[in-house]
Design a protein around this motif. Structure first.
Motif, PDB file in Angstrom:
ATOM      1  N   ARG A 192       0.839  -1.218   0.000  1.00 20.29           N
ATOM      2  CA  ARG A 192       0.000   0.000   0.000  1.00 20.29           C
ATOM      3  C   ARG A 192       0.864   1.255   0.000  1.00 20.29           C
ATOM      4  NH1 ARG A 192      -1.892   2.848   4.458  1.00 20.29           N
ATOM      5  NH2 ARG A 192      -1.196   1.161   5.838  1.00 20.29           N
ATOM      6  N   ASN A 193       1.930   1.226   0.781  1.00 16.89           N
ATOM      7  CA  ASN A 193       2.805   2.397   0.868  1.00 16.89           C
ATOM      8  C   ASN A 193       3.700   2.552  -0.358  1.00 16.89           C
ATOM      9  OD1 ASN A 193       1.854   3.137   3.446  1.00 16.89           O
ATOM     10  ND2 ASN A 193       3.262   1.712   4.443  1.00 16.89           N
ATOM     11  N   THR A 194       4.009   1.440  -1.012  1.00 20.44           N
ATOM     12  CA  THR A 194       4.885   1.492  -2.185  1.00 20.44           C
ATOM     13  C   THR A 194       4.164   2.007  -3.417  1.00 20.44           C
ATOM     14  OG1 THR A 194       6.163  -0.380  -1.308  1.00 20.44           O
ATOM     15  CG2 THR A 194       6.437   0.116  -3.654  1.00 20.44           C
ATOM     16  N   HIS A 195       2.861   1.766  -3.515  1.00 21.91           N
ATOM     17  CA  HIS A 195       2.104   2.124  -4.723  1.00 21.91           C
ATOM     18  C   HIS A 195       0.907   3.021  -4.369  1.00 21.91           C
ATOM     19  CE1 HIS A 195       4.497  -0.982  -6.710  1.00 21.91           C
ATOM     20  NE2 HIS A 195       4.173  -1.796  -5.722  1.00 21.91           N
ATOM     21  N   PRO A 196       1.185   4.221  -3.860  1.00 24.35           N
ATOM     22  CA  PRO A 196       0.088   5.095  -3.409  1.00 24.35           C
ATOM     23  C   PRO A 196      -0.750   5.677  -4.546  1.00 24.35           C
ATOM     24  CG  PRO A 196       2.182   6.254  -3.315  1.00 24.35           C
ATOM     25  CD  PRO A 196       2.506   4.840  -3.680  1.00 24.35           C
ATOM     26  N   ASP A 197      -0.231   5.673  -5.779  1.00 26.16           N
ATOM     27  CA  ASP A 197      -0.964   6.275  -6.894  1.00 26.16           C
ATOM     28  C   ASP A 197      -2.021   5.351  -7.479  1.00 26.16           C
ATOM     29  OD1 ASP A 197       0.594   8.510  -6.580  1.00 26.16           O
ATOM     30  OD2 ASP A 197       2.021   7.962  -8.151  1.00 26.16           O
ATOM     31  N   GLU A 198      -2.013   4.088  -7.097  1.00 22.69           N
ATOM     32  CA  GLU A 198      -3.036   3.159  -7.581  1.00 22.69           C
ATOM     33  C   GLU A 198      -4.296   3.335  -6.736  1.00 22.69           C
ATOM     34  OE1 GLU A 198      -2.815   1.195 -10.213  1.00 22.69           O
ATOM     35  OE2 GLU A 198      -0.783   1.899 -10.625  1.00 22.69           O
ATOM     36  N   PRO A 199      -5.411   3.721  -7.339  1.00 18.68           N
ATOM     37  CA  PRO A 199      -6.593   4.082  -6.545  1.00 18.68           C
ATOM     38  C   PRO A 199      -7.186   2.945  -5.724  1.00 18.68           C
ATOM     39  CG  PRO A 199      -7.123   3.974  -8.889  1.00 18.68           C
ATOM     40  CD  PRO A 199      -5.644   3.882  -8.784  1.00 18.68           C
ATOM     41  N   ASP A 200      -7.047   1.714  -6.184  1.00 16.05           N
ATOM     42  CA  ASP A 200      -7.645   0.597  -5.453  1.00 16.05           C
ATOM     43  C   ASP A 200      -6.672  -0.074  -4.491  1.00 16.05           C
ATOM     44  OD1 ASP A 200      -6.105  -0.302  -7.578  1.00 16.05           O
ATOM     45  OD2 ASP A 200      -7.258  -2.132  -7.854  1.00 16.05           O
ATOM     46  N   ILE A 201      -5.378   0.064  -4.747  1.00 19.44           N
ATOM     47  CA  ILE A 201      -4.394  -0.640  -3.939  1.00 19.44           C
ATOM     48  C   ILE A 201      -4.423  -0.171  -2.483  1.00 19.44           C
ATOM     49  CG2 ILE A 201      -1.915  -0.981  -3.560  1.00 19.44           C
ATOM     50  CD1 ILE A 201      -2.827  -2.610  -5.862  1.00 19.44           C
ATOM     51  N   GLY A 202      -4.411   1.133  -2.278  1.00 20.03           N
ATOM     52  CA  GLY A 202      -4.355   1.670  -0.924  1.00 20.03           C
ATOM     53  C   GLY A 202      -5.509   1.239  -0.040  1.00 20.03           C
ATOM     54  N   PRO A 203      -6.765   1.536  -0.436  1.00 20.56           N
ATOM     55  CA  PRO A 203      -7.899   1.200   0.438  1.00 20.56           C
ATOM     56  C   PRO A 203      -8.048  -0.306   0.674  1.00 20.56           C
ATOM     57  CG  PRO A 203      -8.542   2.789  -1.243  1.00 20.56           C
ATOM     58  CD  PRO A 203      -7.185   2.320  -1.612  1.00 20.56           C
ATOM     59  N   LEU A 204      -7.904  -1.109  -0.388  1.00 21.43           N
ATOM     60  CA  LEU A 204      -8.128  -2.542  -0.228  1.00 21.43           C
ATOM     61  C   LEU A 204      -7.010  -3.213   0.559  1.00 21.43           C
ATOM     62  CD1 LEU A 204      -9.690  -3.443  -3.682  1.00 21.43           C
ATOM     63  CD2 LEU A 204     -10.780  -3.571  -1.443  1.00 21.43           C
ATOM     64  N   CYS A 205      -5.778  -2.802   0.328  1.00 25.51           N
ATOM     65  CA  CYS A 205      -4.677  -3.377   1.111  1.00 25.51           C
ATOM     66  C   CYS A 205      -4.809  -3.015   2.589  1.00 25.51           C
ATOM     67  CB  CYS A 205      -3.330  -2.912   0.568  1.00 25.51           C
ATOM     68  SG  CYS A 205      -2.806  -3.781  -0.933  1.00 25.51           S
ATOM     69  N   ALA A 206      -5.326  -1.828   2.878  1.00 24.94           N
ATOM     70  CA  ALA A 206      -5.554  -1.446   4.278  1.00 24.94           C
ATOM     71  C   ALA A 206      -6.603  -2.349   4.915  1.00 24.94           C
ATOM     72  CB  ALA A 206      -5.992   0.016   4.354  1.00 24.94           C
ATOM     73  N   ILE A 207      -7.677  -2.631   4.175  1.00 28.46           N
ATOM     74  CA  ILE A 207      -8.725  -3.526   4.688  1.00 28.46           C
ATOM     75  C   ILE A 207      -8.174  -4.929   4.910  1.00 28.46           C
ATOM     76  CG2 ILE A 207     -10.900  -4.672   4.094  1.00 28.46           C
ATOM     77  CD1 ILE A 207     -11.686  -2.071   2.629  1.00 28.46           C
ATOM     78  N   PHE A 208      -7.430  -5.428   3.928  1.00 28.43           N
ATOM     79  CA  PHE A 208      -6.896  -6.788   4.033  1.00 28.43           C
ATOM     80  C   PHE A 208      -5.887  -6.901   5.183  1.00 28.43           C
ATOM     81  CE2 PHE A 208      -7.671  -7.268  -0.805  1.00 28.43           C
ATOM     82  CZ  PHE A 208      -8.999  -7.577  -0.562  1.00 28.43           C
TER      83      PHE A 208
END
Length: 208
Positions: free
Chosen positions: A81-97
């Motif tokens: 999540r921290n490595t790819h902050p520009d991907e709109p779905d990566i951040g929120p979903l990785c935080a949930i997971f």
């Protein structure tokens, strides 16, 4: 009257008996201390080897393995999540997971108290292979998602094994906890597989 010196053989010898005895006593004390320490080490080794040979159940081994696997998933999802902050779905979903895996690890605590826990180091062997710090970018993101998929599967195989043990022990509470963790792991794995399939064509075919 002229004083006549005695021959060297007749000269009185210096009084060294007390200091020599003291040094010998100190040396003996040190030798005894070393021998005692070596005996304790030997006894501990023999006792540990005897315990290792004693038959025991191995439920605790896989509980420890699963709990460490879930904790590593927390770290891995946060890292991606921290490595790819520009991907709109990566951040929120990785935080949930990551939150799901954190809760999964904590949900195993009652069974650690019930059956024990042994950490044999298996999850650590994956760190150098699957928890690599990469850069932001399409191909590195693909590799990060791939690594996450493998880590989720590491947890899921432990869940399958522990479920069979829970059924054998007729521990319904343990079995229910395993099923709950598996349900979330399946959702993690399904999203990762879908995201990998979406990213693969653009990432692999188009030069970057």
């Amino acid at each position: 009257m002229e004083k006549i010196d005695k021959p060297a053989s007749q000269q009185p010898e210096p009084r060294q008996g007390a200091s020599s005895s003291q040094e010998q006593g100190q040396g003996q004390d040190q030798s005894v201390g070393i021998m005692h320490a070596l005996k304790e080490i030997k006894d501990a080794f023999v006792e540990g080897a005897a315990r290792a040979k004693e038959p025991r159940a191995h439920v605790a081994d896989y509980i420890g393995l699963l709990q460490e696997s879930e904790r590593r998933l927390v770290q891995a999802f946060d890292q991606v999540r921290n490595t790819h902050p520009d991907e709109p779905d990566i951040g929120p979903l990785c935080a949930i997971f990551a939150q799901w895996s954190s809760e999964a690890a904590k949900s195993l605590d009652p069974f650690v108290n019930r059956y024990g826990e042994r950490k044999e180091g298996e999850p650590e062997r994956l760190d150098k292979l699957l928890m690599t710090q990469r850069s932001q970018g399409g191909f590195d993101m693909l590799r990060d998602l791939h690594d996450l998929w493998l880590l989720v599967n590491e947890s899921m195989i432990s869940l399958d094994i522990l479920e069979q043990a829970a059924r054998s022990m007729h521990d319904k509470e343990f079995e229910a906890a395993i099923k709950s963790i598996r349900h979330q792991n399946k959702r993690q794995r399904a999203w990762l597989r879908t995201r990998l399939r979406q990213a693969a064509p653009q990432t692999l075919v188009v030069p970057s």
